[in-house]
Design an enzyme around this catalytic site. Structure first.
Site, PDB file in Angstrom:
ATOM      1  N   GLY A  82       3.869   3.081   3.023  1.00 22.14           N
ATOM      2  CA  GLY A  82       3.932   4.173   2.053  1.00 22.14           C
ATOM      3  C   GLY A  82       5.086   3.936   1.100  1.00 22.14           C
ATOM      4  N   CYS A  83       5.737   4.994   0.685  1.00 18.73           N
ATOM      5  CA  CYS A  83       6.857   4.891  -0.243  1.00 18.73           C
ATOM      6  C   CYS A  83       7.937   3.978   0.337  1.00 18.73           C
ATOM      7  CB  CYS A  83       7.437   6.278  -0.512  1.00 18.73           C
ATOM      8  SG  CYS A  83       8.939   6.249  -1.505  1.00 18.73           S
TER       9      CYS A  83
END
Length: 177
Positions: free
Chosen positions: A14-15
């Site tokens: 993800g981020c």
């Protein structure tokens, strides 16, 4: 004199602010840098990766000392800091750039990743969708992303999303700090 041999792990959870922060202060980690990889575009930038036009994932390059920290433990941290059952997203971050992916740098890492995914499946109610893929067109992210959480802990996203994930890692892996 003994030569230090470092190993490199490439992980997309993800981020990259969350994933990078998870590896900071882990004993045996020499560096953790945000990066992009996995798409056909050479030298992508943050804006193009975020709009989903490059095929790249936000990843983190983790340089570690395998005499202190093994790759299997690197993957344990990875599977703790994000939800590997969410396809092309992490929470409200949606798109292939936020996919859960492992980009092995050698056959041993690839084999370890396959074994770890199978082991971890019993912990999750839903199917793990983490891909094992090549780190095509690897590019280190822009400097302003480096140590983003450490430099911006009061930023809204950092307080709401990054901070709790890092706290979870620090608690679960306290023996590695």
């Amino acid at each position: 004199m003994l030569a230090l041999i470092m190993e490199r792990a490439l992980l997309g959870g993800g981020c990259f602010w969350c994933t990078e922060g998870a590896y900071k202060k882990i004993r045996g980690v020499i560096a953790a840098l945000p990066a992009y990889a996995g798409g056909p575009v050479k030298n992508p930038d943050y804006k193009s990766v975020c709009n989903g036009s490059t095929g790249h994932a936000e990843i983190v390059e983790v340089i570690f000392d395998p005499q202190i920290l093994d790759y299997s433990t690197i993957l344990d941290i990875f599977f703790t800091v994000h939800d590997p059952t969410q396809l092309n997203r992490q929470g409200n971050d949606i798109g292939t750039q936020y996919r859960s992916c492992i980009m092995p740098t050698n056959e041993t890492q690839k084999n370890t990743a396959v074994i770890k995914i199978n082991e971890m499946q019993s912990i999750f109610d839903n199917k793990i969708v983490t891909t094992i893929e090549e780190a095509t067109n690897f590019t280190i992210a822009e400097k302003y992303h480096h140590d983003y959480y450490a430099k911006n802990p009061a930023q809204g996203y950092c307080m709401a999303v990054v901070g709790p994930k890092i706290a979870k890692i620090r608690k679960k892996f306290a023996h590695l700090h």
